[in-house]
Motif scaffolding. Structure first.
Motif, PDB file in Angstrom:
ATOM      1  N   LEU A  72      10.090 -39.114  -7.577  1.00 33.66           N
ATOM      2  CA  LEU A  72      11.397 -38.780  -8.152  1.00 33.66           C
ATOM      3  C   LEU A  72      11.462 -37.294  -8.504  1.00 33.66           C
ATOM      4  CD1 LEU A  72      14.144 -39.696  -9.159  1.00 33.66           C
ATOM      5  CD2 LEU A  72      13.059 -40.613 -11.217  1.00 33.66           C
ATOM      6  N   GLU A  97      13.979 -34.453  -6.936  1.00 30.80           N
ATOM      7  CA  GLU A  97      14.870 -33.578  -7.714  1.00 30.80           C
ATOM      8  C   GLU A  97      14.634 -32.104  -7.372  1.00 30.80           C
ATOM      9  OE1 GLU A  97      17.210 -34.857  -9.180  1.00 30.80           O
ATOM     10  OE2 GLU A  97      16.569 -36.906  -9.584  1.00 30.80           O
ATOM     11  N   ARG A 140      19.814 -32.880 -22.271  1.00 31.49           N
ATOM     12  CA  ARG A 140      20.487 -33.782 -21.334  1.00 31.49           C
ATOM     13  C   ARG A 140      21.980 -33.463 -21.345  1.00 31.49           C
ATOM     14  NH1 ARG A 140      19.517 -39.994 -21.877  1.00 31.49           N
ATOM     15  NH2 ARG A 140      20.667 -39.773 -23.802  1.00 31.49           N
ATOM     16  N   THR A 176      27.416 -37.051 -21.641  1.00 32.73           N
ATOM     17  CA  THR A 176      27.776 -38.158 -20.745  1.00 32.73           C
ATOM     18  C   THR A 176      29.065 -37.859 -19.989  1.00 32.73           C
ATOM     19  OG1 THR A 176      28.828 -39.226 -22.632  1.00 32.73           O
ATOM     20  CG2 THR A 176      26.622 -39.966 -22.037  1.00 32.73           C
ATOM     21  N   ARG A 219      21.389 -33.281 -13.959  1.00 35.76           N
ATOM     22  CA  ARG A 219      20.317 -34.005 -14.621  1.00 35.76           C
ATOM     23  C   ARG A 219      18.964 -33.866 -13.946  1.00 35.76           C
ATOM     24  NH1 ARG A 219      24.900 -35.976 -16.242  1.00 35.76           N
ATOM     25  NH2 ARG A 219      25.106 -37.291 -18.093  1.00 35.76           N
ATOM     26  N   TRP A 237      16.320 -32.190 -16.048  1.00 30.01           N
ATOM     27  CA  TRP A 237      16.120 -33.084 -17.210  1.00 30.01           C
ATOM     28  C   TRP A 237      15.130 -34.191 -16.847  1.00 30.01           C
ATOM     29  CZ3 TRP A 237      16.481 -33.821 -22.219  1.00 30.01           C
ATOM     30  CH2 TRP A 237      16.539 -35.106 -22.736  1.00 30.01           C
ATOM     31  N   PHE A 238      15.353 -34.815 -15.676  1.00 26.18           N
ATOM     32  CA  PHE A 238      14.422 -35.841 -15.196  1.00 26.18           C
ATOM     33  C   PHE A 238      13.002 -35.250 -15.114  1.00 26.18           C
ATOM     34  CE2 PHE A 238      16.895 -39.272 -12.623  1.00 26.18           C
ATOM     35  CZ  PHE A 238      17.806 -39.408 -13.644  1.00 26.18           C
ATOM     36  N   ALA A 274      18.717 -38.412  -9.417  1.00 29.88           N
ATOM     37  CA  ALA A 274      19.849 -38.147 -10.313  1.00 29.88           C
ATOM     38  C   ALA A 274      21.170 -38.065  -9.542  1.00 29.88           C
ATOM     39  CB  ALA A 274      19.598 -36.847 -11.073  1.00 29.88           C
ATOM     40  N   TRP A 330      22.383 -41.547  -8.712  1.00 29.61           N
ATOM     41  CA  TRP A 330      22.975 -42.242  -9.875  1.00 29.61           C
ATOM     42  C   TRP A 330      24.400 -41.752 -10.091  1.00 29.61           C
ATOM     43  CZ3 TRP A 330      21.076 -46.544 -11.367  1.00 29.61           C
ATOM     44  CH2 TRP A 330      19.698 -46.778 -11.383  1.00 29.61           C
ATOM     45  N   ARG A 331      24.592 -40.467  -9.895  1.00 28.15           N
ATOM     46  CA  ARG A 331      25.944 -39.913 -10.058  1.00 28.15           C
ATOM     47  C   ARG A 331      26.896 -40.555  -9.055  1.00 28.15           C
ATOM     48  NH1 ARG A 331      27.779 -33.562  -9.794  1.00 28.15           N
ATOM     49  NH2 ARG A 331      29.997 -33.980  -9.627  1.00 28.15           N
ATOM     50  N   ALA A 343      14.851 -44.073 -14.899  1.00 26.01           N
ATOM     51  CA  ALA A 343      15.777 -43.048 -14.413  1.00 26.01           C
ATOM     52  C   ALA A 343      17.197 -43.339 -14.884  1.00 26.01           C
ATOM     53  CB  ALA A 343      15.721 -42.963 -12.885  1.00 26.01           C
ATOM     54  N   MET A 368      17.433 -42.367 -18.398  1.00 26.42           N
ATOM     55  CA  MET A 368      17.437 -40.911 -18.567  1.00 26.42           C
ATOM     56  C   MET A 368      18.795 -40.289 -18.256  1.00 26.42           C
ATOM     57  SD  MET A 368      13.797 -39.403 -17.276  1.00 26.42           S
ATOM     58  CE  MET A 368      13.734 -40.208 -15.702  1.00 26.42           C
ATOM     59  N   THR A 369      19.559 -40.910 -17.363  1.00 23.30           N
ATOM     60  CA  THR A 369      20.863 -40.324 -17.037  1.00 23.30           C
ATOM     61  C   THR A 369      21.796 -40.342 -18.238  1.00 23.30           C
ATOM     62  OG1 THR A 369      21.907 -42.401 -16.341  1.00 23.30           O
ATOM     63  CG2 THR A 369      20.749 -41.126 -14.629  1.00 23.30           C
ATOM     64  N   GLY A 370      21.665 -41.353 -19.088  1.00 25.24           N
ATOM     65  CA  GLY A 370      22.575 -41.491 -20.232  1.00 25.24           C
ATOM     66  C   GLY A 370      23.942 -42.030 -19.839  1.00 25.24           C
ATOM     67  N   TYR A 371      24.145 -42.367 -18.562  1.00 24.19           N
ATOM     68  CA  TYR A 371      25.466 -42.807 -18.117  1.00 24.19           C
ATOM     69  C   TYR A 371      25.877 -44.148 -18.739  1.00 24.19           C
ATOM     70  CZ  TYR A 371      25.353 -39.260 -14.369  1.00 24.19           C
ATOM     71  OH  TYR A 371      25.310 -38.088 -13.656  1.00 24.19           O
ATOM     72  N   ALA A 420      26.045 -44.940 -21.643  1.00 27.56           N
ATOM     73  CA  ALA A 420      26.876 -44.710 -22.830  1.00 27.56           C
ATOM     74  C   ALA A 420      28.338 -44.466 -22.472  1.00 27.56           C
ATOM     75  CB  ALA A 420      26.332 -43.516 -23.617  1.00 27.56           C
ATOM     76  N   THR A 421      28.639 -44.217 -21.201  1.00 26.70           N
ATOM     77  CA  THR A 421      30.035 -43.980 -20.817  1.00 26.70           C
ATOM     78  C   THR A 421      30.792 -45.292 -20.670  1.00 26.70           C
ATOM     79  OG1 THR A 421      29.605 -44.100 -18.428  1.00 26.70           O
ATOM     80  CG2 THR A 421      29.357 -41.937 -19.490  1.00 26.70           C
TER      81      THR A 421
END
Lengths: 316, 256
Positions: free
Chosen positions: A227, A231, A274, A277, A283, A286-287, B209, B212-213, B239, B242-245, B247-248
């Motif tokens: 991963l 990135e 990060r 949202t 990101r 960040w990863f 990442a 995921w987007r 992963a 970690m994205t935090g998505y 929470a949207t």
């Protein structure tokens, strides 16, 4: 280290980030407890991120107080790049109750000078990360025993203030404008070198995975490395001129992967925060910071970017 | 993940194969090989839109010309009719004659997912033949991941695979930057067919990442859509966290 006369110095920044050089456990206790007492007297919450030995020592001398909180630093791992997001989270949790004062003493010793160098940079970067955050201060105790003057001076360059055990004063050693990075040594002879473009990203991931398996990395850690490779190599393709060069080698207790390309990383906090949202994207670094044991970034216009990541090898 | 076997036409039930041939003659020779293998496997072969190097026979049927606009329905009907009679019927689809080579990727991927679903549900095998000269290489590269394997040129091109299974869809491999166009098209097509999409991920290694987007954006584009990633490994779950998505409030779940 030079301590300026408080009366002639410029006003302290909003974020009071101070080095506390001490020698011996008693000096540690005296200076740190004085900082905590002062903070509590002002009605602030105190957040302490200290390794186990220091936590035990402080706990013996602190009265039971719900507004003095110890944080679990073990979960951070040993990547100093995780300190900034950790403090953001801890402050966020504590700041609901007003101002916050912190004690940062997460590592007894960094594993080696490479880690120590990067930890110093993150200390310096804290000043940028929290420049706009009012009402908090951070005390960084450092035991001077066993460290030479150059190491202490290097740390002083990262902290705008010095705590003398009872009060803080500005430090003239602080590098306010630009950080002076330690040069990265050349990879050892015999390292692997692979050039990559968008056509070879998948093969690059798989090559690195095979290489890492040869060093007994478990399946989860190999996937995490894949991963990270994904990135950083895609960053080269997207932002670094469409291609890059990967160099691979092993150190005594870690695997090292270095990604070079023609791009420049303009935000020094990239990967340390990060994205919100509401922001899609951004990101990748960040990863990388969350997954690696150490991340070294050197970037400058005309020289491109070099990102070295370290993955600890399993013990025997 | 992908393998070029010495006998590429030894097809298994449910396989949806991407065959990229170098030339017309290779296509014709492959058609004959496939027909021979079908006969040995005691399976019929339905040829749709191919140059017909093989004549119709007791075991080989030809759908020519393919019915406009209802190709999948017509093939589906033949395959299921054979199945009801206790026969297996493999399908060879000459994509050049079924879809314009300048058709948008989304349209081609959508058609491929229909063929993948047919192969999975009817427990048969579908081979999609592409003559490489007739298609843009980048387009062919984007079509590979929506098959279960490849034959001919283009072997080992895909980073990820979206495969149909009798119970739904499965994601395998790793989704990185090089695959984002194909991943987007595959997700759109899958969500258009199954708005509440469950993806088995036990063979998925990593989702980066950018992917995921794409997942978040694609799910958000389709009203009422949701995606559930099941049997996701620790890295995929980490992963996503970690994205935090999450929470949207986007309707995506990632489960072990």
């Amino acid at each position: 280290m030079t301590i300026q006369d408080d009366t002639t110095a410029a006003p302290a920044p909003a974020f009071a980030h101070m080095l506390y050089p001490y020698t011996g456990a008693q000096a540690y206790l005296d200076g740190t407890l004085a900082f905590i007492d002062k903070a509590r007297a002002a009605g602030a919450t105190v957040v302490i991120a200290a390794h186990d030995q220091r936590r035990a020592l402080l706990s013996e001398h602190l009265v039971d107080d719900k507004d003095v909180v110890f944080m679990d630093t073990a979960a951070l791992g040993r990547n100093p790049g995780r300190l900034i997001p950790a403090w953001r989270e801890w402050i966020g949790q504590a700041s609901a109750h007003g101002s916050v004062h912190g004690v940062s003493d997460p590592a007894w010793r960094w594993p080696n000078s490479v880690y120590e160098s990067e930890a110093r940079y993150r200390e310096w970067l804290l000043n940028r990360a929290f420049a706009q955050t009012p009402a908090w201060s951070l005390l960084c105790p450092v035991d001077t025993s066993g460290r030479d003057a150059a190491q202490i001076a290097a740390l002083a360059r990262c902290h705008p203030l010095v705590w003398n055990g009872t009060a803080h004063q500005p430090s003239s050693d602080y590098l306010a404008d630009a950080y002076r990075f330690d040069e990265l040594p050349d990879p050892p002879p015999g390292h692997q070198r692979l050039d990559y473009t968008v056509e070879t990203l998948r093969a690059l991931r798989e090559h690195v995975a095979d290489w890492a398996r040869g060093y007994r990395l478990d399946a989860t850690r190999v996937r995490e490395l894949m991963l990270v490779v994904s990135e950083l190599s895609s960053n080269s393709v997207r932002h670094g001129g469409g291609s890059g060069t990967l160099r691979l080698w092993s150190e005594a207790d870690a695997l090292v992967c270095e990604f070079r390309d023609a791009g420049v990383i303009t935000d020094p906090l990239a990967g340390h925060v990060r994205p919100p949202t509401s922001q899609l994207g951004g990101r990748g670094l960040w990863f990388v910071n969350q997954l690696c044991d150490l991340v070294q970034i050197r970037t400058a216009p005309g020289r491109g970017s070099c990102v070295r990541i370290w993955i600890d090898l399993p013990g025997e | 993940m992908t393998q070029q076997t010495t006998t590429p036409w030894a097809l298994e039930a449910g396989e949806h194969v991407c065959w990229q041939a170098r030339s017309e003659s290779e296509l014709a020779a492959g058609e004959q090989d496939l027909a021979a293998h079908a006969a040995r496997a005691e399976s019929g072969l339905l040829i749709v839109g191919c140059p017909h190097a093989v004549a119709a026979s007791e075991t080989v049927s030809v759908l020519d010309p393919p019915p406009a606009g209802s190709l999948i329905a017509a093939v589906h009907e033949r395959v299921h009719a054979a199945r009801r009679d206790g026969r297996r019927l493999w399908v060879l689809a000459g994509m050049e004659h079924l879809t314009p080579a300048d058709a948008p990727l989304d349209e081609l991927v959508a058609r491929e997912l229909d063929l993948a679903r047919l192969a999975a549900e009817a427990e048969t095998s579908v081979v999609c033949a592409y003559r490489a000269q007739a298609w843009k290489p980048s387009l062919l590269g984007d079509l590979v991941p929506v098959h279960s394997r490849t034959v001919g040129i283009g072997v080992n091109m895909a980073g990820f695979w979206l495969r149909a299974s009798p119970g739904g869809w499965a994601l395998a491999g790793s989704v990185g930057f090089e695959s984002l166009r194909a991943f987007t098209a595959a997700l759109r097509a899958a969500l258009a067919r199954t708005p509440e999409l469950a993806l088995r991920c036990d063979e998925a290694d990593v989702i980066d990442a950018g992917a995921w987007r794409v997942l978040v954006e694609t799910v958000s584009e389709v009203p009422g859509a949701s995606v559930r990633l099941e049997k996701a490994n620790e890295t995929v779950r980490a992963a996503w966290a970690m994205t935090g998505y999450a929470a949207t409030g986007v309707n995506i779940q990632v489960r072990p």
